[in-house]
Design a protein around this motif. Structure first.
Motif, PDB file in Angstrom:
ATOM      1  N   VAL A 221      61.421  76.823  43.464  1.00 56.09           N
ATOM      2  CA  VAL A 221      62.566  77.621  43.889  1.00 56.09           C
ATOM      3  C   VAL A 221      63.311  78.160  42.678  1.00 56.09           C
ATOM      4  N   HIS A 222      63.899  79.320  42.848  1.00 56.04           N
ATOM      5  CA  HIS A 222      64.757  79.908  41.826  1.00 56.04           C
ATOM      6  C   HIS A 222      65.972  79.014  41.616  1.00 56.04           C
ATOM      7  N   ALA A 223      66.576  78.572  42.732  1.00 55.03           N
ATOM      8  CA  ALA A 223      67.644  77.563  42.769  1.00 55.03           C
ATOM      9  C   ALA A 223      69.028  78.072  42.369  1.00 55.03           C
ATOM     10  N   ASP A 224      69.166  79.364  42.093  1.00 57.84           N
ATOM     11  CA  ASP A 224      70.498  79.945  41.879  1.00 57.84           C
ATOM     12  C   ASP A 224      70.465  81.406  42.311  1.00 57.84           C
ATOM     13  N   LEU A 225      69.860  81.646  43.484  1.00 61.80           N
ATOM     14  CA  LEU A 225      69.563  83.006  43.922  1.00 61.80           C
ATOM     15  C   LEU A 225      70.711  83.568  44.753  1.00 61.80           C
ATOM     16  N   TRP A 226      71.820  83.880  44.076  1.00 58.33           N
ATOM     17  CA  TRP A 226      72.926  84.556  44.731  1.00 58.33           C
ATOM     18  C   TRP A 226      72.932  86.019  44.301  1.00 58.33           C
ATOM     19  N   CYS A 227      73.873  86.810  44.839  1.00 58.57           N
ATOM     20  CA  CYS A 227      73.838  88.248  44.583  1.00 58.57           C
ATOM     21  C   CYS A 227      74.022  88.586  43.106  1.00 58.57           C
ATOM     22  N   GLY A 228      74.693  87.712  42.342  1.00 62.72           N
ATOM     23  CA  GLY A 228      74.865  87.967  40.916  1.00 62.72           C
ATOM     24  C   GLY A 228      73.619  87.741  40.096  1.00 62.72           C
ATOM     25  N   ASN A 229      72.616  87.085  40.686  1.00 62.37           N
ATOM     26  CA  ASN A 229      71.350  86.829  39.995  1.00 62.37           C
ATOM     27  C   ASN A 229      70.179  87.537  40.656  1.00 62.37           C
ATOM     28  N   VAL A 233      65.957  97.094  40.861  1.00 62.46           N
ATOM     29  CA  VAL A 233      65.362  97.654  39.647  1.00 62.46           C
ATOM     30  C   VAL A 233      64.670  98.984  39.911  1.00 62.46           C
ATOM     31  N   ASN A 234      64.584  99.386  41.180  1.00 68.39           N
ATOM     32  CA  ASN A 234      64.008 100.685  41.545  1.00 68.39           C
ATOM     33  C   ASN A 234      64.963 101.354  42.514  1.00 68.39           C
ATOM     34  N   GLU A 235      65.690 102.372  42.037  1.00 70.84           N
ATOM     35  CA  GLU A 235      66.742 102.975  42.851  1.00 70.84           C
ATOM     36  C   GLU A 235      66.189 103.636  44.108  1.00 70.84           C
ATOM     37  N   GLU A 236      64.983 104.185  44.032  1.00 71.09           N
ATOM     38  CA  GLU A 236      64.412 104.886  45.176  1.00 71.09           C
ATOM     39  C   GLU A 236      64.020 103.928  46.292  1.00 71.09           C
ATOM     40  N   THR A 237      63.389 102.813  45.931  1.00 66.52           N
ATOM     41  CA  THR A 237      62.904 101.874  46.947  1.00 66.52           C
ATOM     42  C   THR A 237      63.867 100.721  47.181  1.00 66.52           C
ATOM     43  N   GLU A 238      64.856 100.551  46.283  1.00 67.56           N
ATOM     44  CA  GLU A 238      65.783  99.417  46.301  1.00 67.56           C
ATOM     45  C   GLU A 238      65.059  98.078  46.149  1.00 67.56           C
ATOM     46  N   GLU A 239      63.851  98.139  45.575  1.00 71.74           N
ATOM     47  CA  GLU A 239      63.130  96.902  45.275  1.00 71.74           C
ATOM     48  C   GLU A 239      63.854  96.164  44.163  1.00 71.74           C
ATOM     49  N   GLY A 240      63.858  94.831  44.235  1.00 76.19           N
ATOM     50  CA  GLY A 240      64.630  94.073  43.261  1.00 76.19           C
ATOM     51  C   GLY A 240      63.919  92.857  42.720  1.00 76.19           C
ATOM     52  N   ILE A 241      64.601  92.174  41.812  1.00 73.92           N
ATOM     53  CA  ILE A 241      64.097  90.943  41.216  1.00 73.92           C
ATOM     54  C   ILE A 241      65.228  89.922  41.155  1.00 73.92           C
ATOM     55  N   GLY A 242      64.865  88.667  40.913  1.00 74.45           N
ATOM     56  CA  GLY A 242      65.824  87.608  40.651  1.00 74.45           C
ATOM     57  C   GLY A 242      65.734  87.198  39.196  1.00 74.45           C
ATOM     58  N   PHE A 243      66.842  86.769  38.627  1.00 73.48           N
ATOM     59  CA  PHE A 243      66.861  86.367  37.218  1.00 73.48           C
ATOM     60  C   PHE A 243      67.811  85.185  37.053  1.00 73.48           C
ATOM     61  N   ASP A 244      67.936  84.675  35.837  1.00 69.91           N
ATOM     62  CA  ASP A 244      68.768  83.501  35.528  1.00 69.91           C
ATOM     63  C   ASP A 244      68.457  82.326  36.458  1.00 69.91           C
ATOM     64  N   PRO A 245      67.203  81.904  36.557  1.00 67.24           N
ATOM     65  CA  PRO A 245      66.884  80.812  37.480  1.00 67.24           C
ATOM     66  C   PRO A 245      67.378  79.457  36.988  1.00 67.24           C
ATOM     67  N   ALA A 246      67.512  78.547  37.954  1.00 67.35           N
ATOM     68  CA  ALA A 246      67.808  77.140  37.666  1.00 67.35           C
ATOM     69  C   ALA A 246      66.665  76.318  38.253  1.00 67.35           C
ATOM     70  N   ALA A 247      65.456  76.739  37.998  1.00 66.99           N
ATOM     71  CA  ALA A 247      64.272  76.399  38.782  1.00 66.99           C
ATOM     72  C   ALA A 247      63.922  74.919  38.812  1.00 66.99           C
TER      73      ALA A 247
END
Length: 336
Positions: A221-229, A233-247
């Motif tokens: 698990v990412h373990a800190d997957l809130w909207c701030g993390n 990353v793609n404005e057209e598709t609104e596809e995204g990623i998660g970052f700053d994990p506490a995995a």
């Protein structure tokens, strides 16, 4: 490239990139620009724009922190991101390296690919499909819950010690967060006197996941997957990623505990989309209360990180009281 680089960045500020960073930048012919990219109470960030040896342009993100805590936090971020990237490369930034700076005493860095983020949470279909793939793939060492190094939620050290039992791992991790909050903010009569949470609520809600022929296969698990993390990353598709994990390796539903608070902007649509790929664990009738229990840990994280904001403590107290009232004596009220 050269062992040190001085670059005139934004507003004429001159940056010296540390040799330890230059040593791990991949196939870079020239540093084009360095700029500040935000900071928190425990870290600062830089963006580094480069020209590659093949003529392409590439940008990198560097996070810098200090002290033993900073070193371990950045190591955990690198190791956690690397573990996630190995399973679902499209779900997190491409990690490159972490280490200690050579020119700044007791300072440390984490380096990854830079992404231009767009405001807002990612669209739910592809985001939840990638998250479900992360949770459903890979295998924990020896089938245990935990992680091979210490990871941090923000600047909060987590207890990631390996355990065979999800109940034991979760309870130990939750006790650790209670203690961290107390160490930072001081005693709190209501919050510090909750033995029934550990003696009745957790033993009622978590063992059924691993008894009566049921088992939990640990999920990364990412373990800190809130909207701030999580970001687009793609404005057209609104596809995204998660970052700053506490995995760490956990029950997959733990991840969704961070989606319960409205402040984190993951609506019911995200829950439904996720569960179109991964069914709710049995017993399904306990699902909402398990989610509330998992969410409690994230409220306590917030209470420790922002110790002057009493609303986070009150959220935790309210949920604890509700769960204890419902599961007093380890059974659901109204079914005695």
């Amino acid at each position: 490239m050269e062992s040190e680089a001085f670059v005139r960045g934004d507003e004429g500020v001159v940056f010296q990139l540390d040799p330890a960073v230059l040593d791990v930048l991949p196939n870079v012919a020239e540093i084009v620009n360095v700029s500040h990219h935000g900071e928190s109470a425990w870290a600062k960030a830089l963006r580094v724009d480069t020209l590659k040896t093949n003529g392409n342009k590439e940008s990198y993100f560097i996070k810098i922190s200090v002290g033993t805590h900073g070193r371990e936090a950045l190591k955990g971020e690198y190791e956690g991101t690397s573990a996630i990237f190995a399973i679902t490369p499209g779900f997190c930034p491409a990690p490159i390296a972490w280490g200690s700076l050579k020119t700044q005493e007791d300072s440390h860095f984490y380096l990854c690919k830079f992404y231009d983020f767009t405001d807002g949470v990612p669209e739910p279909v592809s985001f939840c499909e990638k998250l479900a793939r992360l949770h459903s793939s890979g295998s924990s060492p020896e089938g245990k819950f935990g992680f091979h190094c210490t990871t941090h939620n923000g600047d909060l050290l987590q207890d990631s010690t390996w355990h065979n039992s999800w109940e034991q791992f979760f309870a130990n991790g939750l006790r650790n967060v209670f203690q961290v909050r107390k160490d930072r903010a001081g005693p709190h009569d209501e919050l510090d006197s909750v033995p029934d949470l550990f003696d009745k609520v957790i033993p009622r809600l978590l063992p059924p996941l691993e008894t009566s022929g049921r088992t939990i296969i640990p999920s990364l698990v990412h373990a800190d997957l809130w909207c701030g993390n999580a970001s687009i990353v793609n404005e057209e598709t609104e596809e995204g990623i998660g970052f700053d994990p506490a995995a760490f390796w956990a029950h997959n539903e733990y991840e969704l505990g961070n989606w319960r608070p409205a402040r984190n902007q993951f609506t019911r649509l995200y829950f439904n989309e996720y569960h179109s790929h991964v069914p709710k664990a049995e017993p399904a009738e306990d699902y909402d209360d398990r989610n509330a229990l998992y969410s409690l840990r994230f409220d306590l994280h917030a209470a420790a990180l922002f110790s002057t904001q009493e609303e986070y403590v009150q959220m935790a107290i309210d949920e604890i009281q509700r769960l204890i009232e419902k599961f007093h004596d380890g059974i659901t009220k109204g079914t005695e």
